[in-house]
Design a protein around this motif. Sequence first.
Motif, PDB file in Angstrom:
ATOM      1  N   TRP A 127       0.850  -1.209   0.000  1.00 11.25           N
ATOM      2  CA  TRP A 127       0.000   0.000   0.000  1.00 11.25           C
ATOM      3  C   TRP A 127       0.875   1.245   0.000  1.00 11.25           C
ATOM      4  CZ3 TRP A 127      -4.766  -0.386   3.789  1.00 11.25           C
ATOM      5  CH2 TRP A 127      -5.626  -1.405   3.321  1.00 11.25           C
ATOM      6  N   ALA A 186      -3.879   4.855  -6.356  1.00 10.38           N
ATOM      7  CA  ALA A 186      -3.955   4.022  -5.153  1.00 10.38           C
ATOM      8  C   ALA A 186      -5.324   4.178  -4.507  1.00 10.38           C
ATOM      9  CB  ALA A 186      -2.854   4.412  -4.173  1.00 10.38           C
ATOM     10  N   ALA A 187      -5.803   5.414  -4.433  1.00  3.50           N
ATOM     11  CA  ALA A 187      -7.127   5.648  -3.844  1.00  3.50           C
ATOM     12  C   ALA A 187      -8.201   4.970  -4.686  1.00  3.50           C
ATOM     13  CB  ALA A 187      -7.398   7.143  -3.732  1.00  3.50           C
ATOM     14  N   ALA A 188      -8.054   5.065  -6.008  1.00  2.00           N
ATOM     15  CA  ALA A 188      -9.057   4.450  -6.886  1.00  2.00           C
ATOM     16  C   ALA A 188      -9.054   2.929  -6.746  1.00  2.00           C
ATOM     17  CB  ALA A 188      -8.800   4.848  -8.339  1.00  2.00           C
ATOM     18  N   MET A 189      -7.929   2.372  -6.262  1.00  2.00           N
ATOM     19  CA  MET A 189      -7.885   0.918  -6.030  1.00  2.00           C
ATOM     20  C   MET A 189      -8.384   0.565  -4.635  1.00  2.00           C
ATOM     21  SD  MET A 189      -7.129  -0.664  -8.712  1.00  2.00           S
ATOM     22  CE  MET A 189      -6.995  -2.305  -7.989  1.00  2.00           C
ATOM     23  N   GLY A 190      -8.912   1.538  -3.929  1.00  2.00           N
ATOM     24  CA  GLY A 190      -9.506   1.249  -2.621  1.00  2.00           C
ATOM     25  C   GLY A 190      -8.539   1.354  -1.464  1.00  2.00           C
ATOM     26  N   ILE A 191      -7.312   1.816  -1.731  1.00  2.00           N
ATOM     27  CA  ILE A 191      -6.340   1.969  -0.639  1.00  2.00           C
ATOM     28  C   ILE A 191      -6.678   3.251   0.135  1.00  2.00           C
ATOM     29  CG2 ILE A 191      -3.894   2.355  -0.101  1.00  2.00           C
ATOM     30  CD1 ILE A 191      -3.232   0.670  -2.586  1.00  2.00           C
ATOM     31  N   PRO A 192      -6.868   3.157   1.458  1.00  2.00           N
ATOM     32  CA  PRO A 192      -7.228   4.351   2.237  1.00  2.00           C
ATOM     33  C   PRO A 192      -6.026   5.275   2.391  1.00  2.00           C
ATOM     34  CG  PRO A 192      -7.004   2.444   3.670  1.00  2.00           C
ATOM     35  CD  PRO A 192      -6.778   1.944   2.275  1.00  2.00           C
TER      36      PRO A 192
END
Lengths: 287, 235
Positions: free
Chosen positions: A166, A177-183
């Motif tokens: 991450w 990264a955010a679009a892949m669901g990483i907070p």
Amino acid sequence: MLEQILVQTVNGLVNGMVLALVASGLTLIFGIMDVVNFAHGDLVMLGGFTGAVTVAHTGNFWLGLLVASVVIGLFGALLQITTLRPLIGRDPLTTIIATFGISLVLQKYALWQFGPTAQNIPQPIAGRFELFYLQYPWYRLGAAVMAGAIIGALYLFLKFGKYGIWIRATTQDRVMAAAMGIPVPLVHTGVFAIGAAMAAASGVLFAPLAAVTQTMGFDFTLRAFIVVVVGGMGNLGGSILAALFISLLEAYASLVVSPSQAVIVSFVALILTLLFRPTGLFVPTPK
Amino acid sequence: MLTLADVHTHYAKSHILHGISLEVQPGEVVGLLGRNGVGKSTTLKSIMGLVRPSQGRITFEGRDITGMASHKVAHLGIAYVPEDRRIFKLLTVMENLRTGLDRGGLTEARRRELLDKVYESFPVLGERKNQLGGTLSGGEQQMLAIARAMMLEPKIILLDEPTEGLMPRMVSQIRDIIARLHGDRVAILLVEQDVGLTLGASSRCYIMEKGLIRHQASSAALKADPSAIHQYMGV
């Protein structure tokens, strides 16, 4: 002369490893958030004090190392949430001013809380061994090994850990990264906490070699900053190599001039790097 | 399932979307056509929470997601394959896929299943799983971008110009992938310049011009009478 050079090589490597521990936190934070943390050295200082207090109460150095890392790590998370998170994405100057302000506050806090006198942590590993003409303390080597072990653990975590991936993904492309669901906001806080914990660990490891004072932070920030620039901003491997390189340069320079003057070679290295290879010495040539 | 109602989006001072309204039903493939710069990509970015609409409402499965943080949008089941692919270049193929796999509530068996499925659809990714994303060819990067989105088990994929700059052989592969996703009941909002591919893959299309939806029709109707396409896209 050869013996002196070898002794200075050992000294340079030992100092370099502790410096690398400080610089890796700094470069990790810069890489992921584009924040130059001018309070990083003060986290080293606070870590040193926290460690000193813990060791004074428990007599256990390793507990001091652990407590300082955890406490300062949590404190780092709190700092990031309250002062840096609201500034993410703004002009980098705002974060420089903010961290500089934090640095001043932390120094004054330390002065108020721990007083102006230096505090010591006794060396947890007693004994010396013969290094040519010197009785060399085992602890110096121990500190370098510990610093190396922590950096190694960080490397393994970044390489294989779920959260390590991450962190690397967010460092490369925050938006994707955010679009892949990483907070992403949580990752930023976590990285700041890791950097702070590593700074605190360096402070505790360094304390038995010198002493902890409330003004020591600035020197660490400056040296770590030089290392991060020379190693290539945001580049972890580069920072570690640069820390060793700079410390070795200083160690060799102090054969000829006094140690306080030897610092000059670091600045020379910094200036030459900025002039001739501003992306950093220890990174592949950008295409 | 996904509804946009009168969505306006600005970039700094420029007004890009002037009130977009559209919807996508579960499992439906919907095309979004238009010339360059009419706001197709911005529409997808607004849905994904990458830009915040200044006005209007975006709902997904009845839930208001207008301006929601991207990672939360992704958790709801909306995946995004951007125009420039945005592969994590310094991560290996496997690590790129793991960015979508390492999430809560996914059993080890399900992880394996998802990976097997991707390697079956894209054998080349299986062969290169330990290679850095940046070393892949353009077509392979596109496949990785789609495969990475599939790791999220999305209900809908926002697909932005998947065939841009690809060789014809790759384009037909992308067509197959879209069909396969459609077969798996994954909805797709497809932004494309390739009108033929879009009309073939989708059941309905919206045509955009200057930040507005100017026309909507079933793809069959547009194939039979492409005058709207000629009018708004000049082809």
